[in-house]
Scaffold this motif. Sequence first.
Motif, PDB file in Angstrom:
ATOM      1  N   ASN A  29      30.930  68.488  33.395  1.00 58.01           N
ATOM      2  CA  ASN A  29      31.606  67.244  33.013  1.00 58.01           C
ATOM      3  C   ASN A  29      32.885  67.631  34.032  1.00 58.01           C
ATOM      4  O   ASN A  29      33.695  68.238  33.780  1.00 58.01           O
ATOM      5  CB  ASN A  29      32.007  67.233  31.643  1.00 58.01           C
ATOM      6  N   LYS A  33      31.802  63.062  37.843  1.00 62.17           N
ATOM      7  CA  LYS A  33      30.332  62.833  37.217  1.00 62.17           C
ATOM      8  C   LYS A  33      30.168  63.634  35.990  1.00 62.17           C
ATOM      9  O   LYS A  33      30.754  64.732  35.694  1.00 62.17           O
ATOM     10  CB  LYS A  33      29.119  62.816  38.005  1.00 62.17           C
ATOM     11  N   GLU A  35      26.902  65.726  34.013  1.00 62.52           N
ATOM     12  CA  GLU A  35      25.302  65.919  34.432  1.00 62.52           C
ATOM     13  C   GLU A  35      24.733  66.933  33.533  1.00 62.52           C
ATOM     14  O   GLU A  35      25.526  67.883  32.928  1.00 62.52           O
ATOM     15  CB  GLU A  35      25.559  66.711  35.817  1.00 62.52           C
ATOM     16  N   GLY A  37      21.228  69.422  32.736  1.00 65.33           N
ATOM     17  CA  GLY A  37      20.224  69.960  33.314  1.00 65.33           C
ATOM     18  C   GLY A  37      19.540  70.691  32.273  1.00 65.33           C
ATOM     19  O   GLY A  37      20.102  71.599  31.683  1.00 65.33           O
ATOM     20  N   SER A  94      17.855  59.658  35.757  1.00 60.31           N
ATOM     21  CA  SER A  94      17.312  61.326  35.576  1.00 60.31           C
ATOM     22  C   SER A  94      16.210  61.744  36.602  1.00 60.31           C
ATOM     23  O   SER A  94      15.598  60.558  37.419  1.00 60.31           O
ATOM     24  CB  SER A  94      16.643  61.141  34.022  1.00 60.31           C
ATOM     25  N   THR A 103      17.246  66.811  35.427  1.00 62.20           N
ATOM     26  CA  THR A 103      18.539  66.530  35.620  1.00 62.20           C
ATOM     27  C   THR A 103      18.840  65.156  35.421  1.00 62.20           C
ATOM     28  O   THR A 103      18.382  64.110  35.812  1.00 62.20           O
ATOM     29  CB  THR A 103      19.060  66.809  36.910  1.00 62.20           C
ATOM     30  N   THR A 105      22.313  62.565  35.367  1.00 60.79           N
ATOM     31  CA  THR A 105      23.459  62.443  35.886  1.00 60.79           C
ATOM     32  C   THR A 105      24.164  61.039  35.535  1.00 60.79           C
ATOM     33  O   THR A 105      23.364  60.273  35.491  1.00 60.79           O
ATOM     34  CB  THR A 105      23.454  62.909  37.454  1.00 60.79           C
TER      35      THR A 105
END
Length: 110
Positions: A29, A33, A35, A37, A94, A103, A105
């Motif tokens: 974070n 962005k 994200e 995973g 995604s 992933t 985002t």
Amino acid sequence: MSAIEVTADAASTWDWPLQHNDGVVKVHNTKEKFEVGLDVQFFTPKEIEVKVSGQELLIHCRHETRSDNHGTVAREINRAYKLPDDVDVSTVKSHLATRGVLTITAAKKA
């Protein structure tokens, strides 16, 4: 059919593979962005569903019973993340890499 008790060492704590403590899941974070995973190598793209509901990111992975060398297996995982307030939910994307890492985002609001 009778149930078999599952025992565990009292000193160790078991960590589900989709939590952030074991390296399988990465949550970043930053100012630019948000994200996430996840290791979802046992699922195909059609078996993975990513949704946004309000400020929650919802991930659902499921596959029906499959046979392998040892018998059969069925898997289902549900994971939810509270998105930070400054995430622009309209930018959530995604991507599933060939190595089985999903992933997700999202950009931050301007």
